[in-house]
Design an enzyme around this catalytic site. Structure first.
Site, mmCIF file in Angstrom:
data_model
loop_
_atom_site.group_PDB
_atom_site.id
_atom_site.type_symbol
_atom_site.label_atom_id
_atom_site.label_comp_id
_atom_site.label_asym_id
_atom_site.label_seq_id
_atom_site.Cartn_x
_atom_site.Cartn_y
_atom_site.Cartn_z
ATOM 1 N N GLY A 11 0.842 -1.206 0.000
ATOM 2 C CA GLY A 11 0.000 0.000 0.000
ATOM 3 C C GLY A 11 0.871 1.248 0.000
ATOM 4 N N ARG A 72 1.136 -5.175 -5.681
ATOM 5 C CA ARG A 72 1.034 -6.384 -4.867
ATOM 6 C C ARG A 72 1.429 -7.510 -5.816
ATOM 7 N NH1 ARG A 72 -2.939 -3.405 -1.582
ATOM 8 N NH2 ARG A 72 -1.676 -3.159 0.284
ATOM 9 N N ASP A 103 3.966 -4.132 6.450
ATOM 10 C CA ASP A 103 4.483 -5.364 7.036
ATOM 11 C C ASP A 103 4.491 -6.543 6.066
ATOM 12 O OD1 ASP A 103 1.820 -6.092 7.262
ATOM 13 O OD2 ASP A 103 2.114 -7.000 9.252
ATOM 14 N N THR A 126 3.329 3.443 5.819
ATOM 15 C CA THR A 126 1.897 3.113 5.896
ATOM 16 C C THR A 126 1.198 4.167 6.735
ATOM 17 O OG1 THR A 126 0.288 1.646 6.965
ATOM 18 C CG2 THR A 126 2.532 1.426 7.692
ATOM 19 N N ASP A 128 -1.307 3.770 8.627
ATOM 20 C CA ASP A 128 -1.971 3.230 9.822
ATOM 21 C C ASP A 128 -1.148 3.330 11.108
ATOM 22 O OD1 ASP A 128 -4.317 2.483 8.513
ATOM 23 O OD2 ASP A 128 -3.375 0.659 7.760
ATOM 24 N N ASP A 130 0.920 1.214 12.275
ATOM 25 C CA ASP A 130 0.735 -0.044 13.001
ATOM 26 C C ASP A 130 1.946 -0.964 12.914
ATOM 27 O OD1 ASP A 130 0.518 -0.529 10.322
ATOM 28 O OD2 ASP A 130 -1.222 -1.832 10.464
ATOM 29 N N ARG A 172 -8.424 -0.677 10.172
ATOM 30 C CA ARG A 172 -9.148 -1.946 10.336
ATOM 31 C C ARG A 172 -8.769 -2.623 11.638
ATOM 32 N NH1 ARG A 172 -8.609 -2.688 4.758
ATOM 33 N NH2 ARG A 172 -10.601 -2.149 3.837
HETATM 34 P P1 ADP Z 1 2.065 -4.004 2.678
HETATM 35 O O1 ADP Z 1 3.540 -4.029 2.458
HETATM 36 O O2 ADP Z 1 1.506 -2.621 2.500
HETATM 37 O O3 ADP Z 1 1.678 -4.658 3.987
HETATM 38 P P2 ADP Z 1 1.131 -6.376 1.182
HETATM 39 O O4 ADP Z 1 0.713 -7.121 2.396
HETATM 40 O O5 ADP Z 1 0.265 -6.416 -0.013
HETATM 41 O O6 ADP Z 1 1.371 -4.815 1.481
HETATM 42 O O7 ADP Z 1 2.581 -6.914 0.766
HETATM 43 C C1 ADP Z 1 3.251 -6.404 -0.361
HETATM 44 C C2 ADP Z 1 3.912 -7.497 -1.131
HETATM 45 O O8 ADP Z 1 4.899 -8.161 -0.321
HETATM 46 C C3 ADP Z 1 2.988 -8.628 -1.559
HETATM 47 O O9 ADP Z 1 2.273 -8.322 -2.725
HETATM 48 C C4 ADP Z 1 3.989 -9.765 -1.808
HETATM 49 O O10 ADP Z 1 4.616 -9.620 -3.053
HETATM 50 C C5 ADP Z 1 5.005 -9.520 -0.710
HETATM 51 N N1 ADP Z 1 4.720 -10.405 0.446
HETATM 52 C C6 ADP Z 1 3.829 -10.211 1.436
HETATM 53 N N2 ADP Z 1 3.803 -11.244 2.305
HETATM 54 C C7 ADP Z 1 4.704 -12.142 1.827
HETATM 55 C C8 ADP Z 1 5.165 -13.434 2.251
HETATM 56 N N3 ADP Z 1 4.676 -14.018 3.350
HETATM 57 N N4 ADP Z 1 6.104 -14.045 1.487
HETATM 58 C C9 ADP Z 1 6.611 -13.462 0.389
HETATM 59 N N5 ADP Z 1 6.221 -12.261 -0.057
HETATM 60 C C10 ADP Z 1 5.294 -11.593 0.630
#
Ligand code: ADP
Length: 324
Positions: A11, A72, A103, A126, A128, A130, A172
Site C-alpha cells: 500500500g 502487490r 508489514d 503506511t 496506519d 501499526d 481496520r
Molecule cells: P504491505 O507491504 O503494504 O503490507 P502487502 O501485504 O500487499 O502490502 O505486501 C506487499 C507485497 O509483499 C505482496 O504483494 C507480496 O509480493 C510480498 N509479500 C507479502 N507477504 C509475503 C510473504 N509471506 N512471502 C513473500 N512475499 C510476501
C-alpha cells in the site's frame, strides 16, 4: 557495497517519494550506484530497473503516492518467483536494497534475505502507524492532518444544522488515526478497534452532550471498531434509540492515503532514508529503520512484523477528559 537498489511496495503512503529521494541522494553522497526498482517486487522479478542519480529525484519531496509505483505481487510469495528476483538482482549487479512498505513487504523481504542473503533494510511506509519498532510510520502524520482538516469542514456544516455526524476513518486493526483525529478535531466520541465502549455509553454520551447544549456532534469511527456496527448501522441505531438527533454519515475513504506529505513526514523520510543506506554500508541487514524518542533506531524485521503496536492509553484518557 557498490550498487544499492530502492523500491516501494504494498500500500502506498505520503512520504514514500521523500524516502526514495533520501535513499538516492545518500547513495550519491556516499558515491555508490543506485538503482530504482519500479512496481515493487513485481518489477524486481521482471528486472524493471532504472539507474538513478541525485538529479533523478528532483521535485518529488512534496509529491504524494510513489513515483516508483507500487504493486502487490503474488509471484514473490513463491520460491520460483523469488529465485527470478534474485537472478535479476545479480544480473544487474545489485548488492543490497531498501524496501519502503508495510508489514507484508517486510515479510517478503525477510524470507528473501533468509533464502539468498541479500542485505535489506526496511523503511515503514503506511498511514496506519501499526508497525512495531517505530513510533511513527511514513504517511501517518499526513493522513492524520488530512482527516482533521476534513472533520473541521464537516463540523462547519454539522453545527449549522445541529447534526450528528459519524465520520469513518481508516484503521481496520488499529485506532491510531481515529484516536488522534478525535482528540485533534474535538470529537464527541471515538470508536476504535482496541476497546469496546459499547453502544450504551455512546447513547449516554450523546444524550449528555445534547443536554449540555451542544449544537452538533462528531463521532469518529475507525473501520475496525468493536461495536459490531458500521457507520451506517450506527446511524440507524442512534436514529431509532435517540430520535432527537438528525444523523449523517461521512466515509472519508482514499483521500486519507493521498496528498502532499507534511513537513513532519518529509523530515522523517529524509532521516530514515539516510539511516537505511548508512546501515547497509555498515554491513547491517534484515532490519527496519524506526524513530523512537526522536532517535533513529533499528529493529529486526521479524520483530517489526510480529510485534504489535499498542494504542496510547494516556491519549485515550485525554480523549475521555476532553469530551466532558
Ligand atoms: P504491505 O507491504 O503494504 O503490507 P502487502 O501485504 O500487499 O502490502 O505486501 C506487499 C507485497 O509483499 C505482496 O504483494 C507480496 O509480493 C510480498 N509479500 C507479502 N507477504 C509475503 C510473504 N509471506 N512471502 C513473500 N512475499 C510476501
Amino acid at each position: 557495497i557498490k550498487k544499492l537498489a530502492v523500491l516501494t511496495s504494498g500500500g502506498d503512503s505520503p512520504g514514500m517519494n521523500a524516502a526514495v529521494r533520501a535513499v538516492v541522494r545518500t547513495c550519491a553522497f556516499m558515491e555508490i550506484e543506485c538503482m530504482a526498482i519500479y512496481r515493487g517486487y513485481e518489477g524486481m522479478i521482471e528486472g524493471d530497473f532504472v539507474p538513478f542519480n541525485a538529479r533523478s529525484v528532483n521535485n518529488i519531496i512534496n509529491k504524494g503516492g510513489t513515483i516508483l509505483k507500487s504493486a502487490r505481487c503474488e509471484e514473490f510469495r513463491t520460491p520460483e518467483g523469488r529465485q527470478k528476483a534474485y537472478d535479476q538482482l545479480k544480473a544487474a549487479g545489485i548488492d543490497c536494497f531498501v524496501v519502503i512498505g508495510g508489514d507484508g513487504s517486510f515479510r517478503g523481504a525477510s524470507i528473501f534475505y533468509k533464502e539468498f542473503g541479500i542485505p535489506v533494510i526496511g523503511i515503514p511506509g503506511t498511514i496506519d502507524n501499526d508497525i512495531f519498532g517505530t513510533q511513527f510510520t511514513l504517511g501517518f502524520d499526513t493522513a492524520l492532518n488530512t482527516v482533521v482538516e476534513a472533520i473541521d469542514k464537516i463540523r462547519d456544516t454539522a453545527s449549522s444544522h445541529s447534526r450528528l455526524f459519524f465520520v469513518e476513518v481508516m484503521g481496520r486493526d488499529v485506532g491510531h488515526i481515529a484516536l488522534n483525529a478525535g482528540v485533534a478535531a474535538g470529537a464527541e466520541e471515538t470508536l476504535i478497534p482496541e476497546q469496546n465502549l459499547g453502544l450504551e455509553r455512546l447513547l449516554d454520551s450523546l444524550k449528555r452532550s445534547k443536554k449540555s447544549g451542544k449544537s452538533s456532534s462528531i463521532v469518529v469511527v475507525a473501520e475496525g471498531d468493536k461495536t459490531g456496527k458500521n457507520v451506517f448501522e450506527l446511524k440507524e441505531y442512534v436514529e431509532k434509540n435517540l430520535p432527537i438527533y438528525d444523523v449523517r454519515v461521512s466515509v472519508l475513504g482514499h483521500i486519507q492515503r493521498g496528498g502532499s506529505p507534511t513537513a513532519f513526514d518529509r523530515v522523517l523520510a529524509s532521516r530514515m532514508g539516510v539511516k537505511a543506506v548508512e546501515s547497509l554500508l555498515e554491513g547491517k541487514a534484515n532490519l527496519m529503520v524506526g524513530i523512537v524518542a526522536n532517535e533513529m533506531v533499528l529493529t529486526p524485521i521479524d520483530d517489526a512484523v510480529k510485534g504489535h503496536t499498542k494504542i496510547d492509553r494516556e491519549l485515550i484518557r485525554v480523549s475521555d477528559i476532553m469530551t466532558i
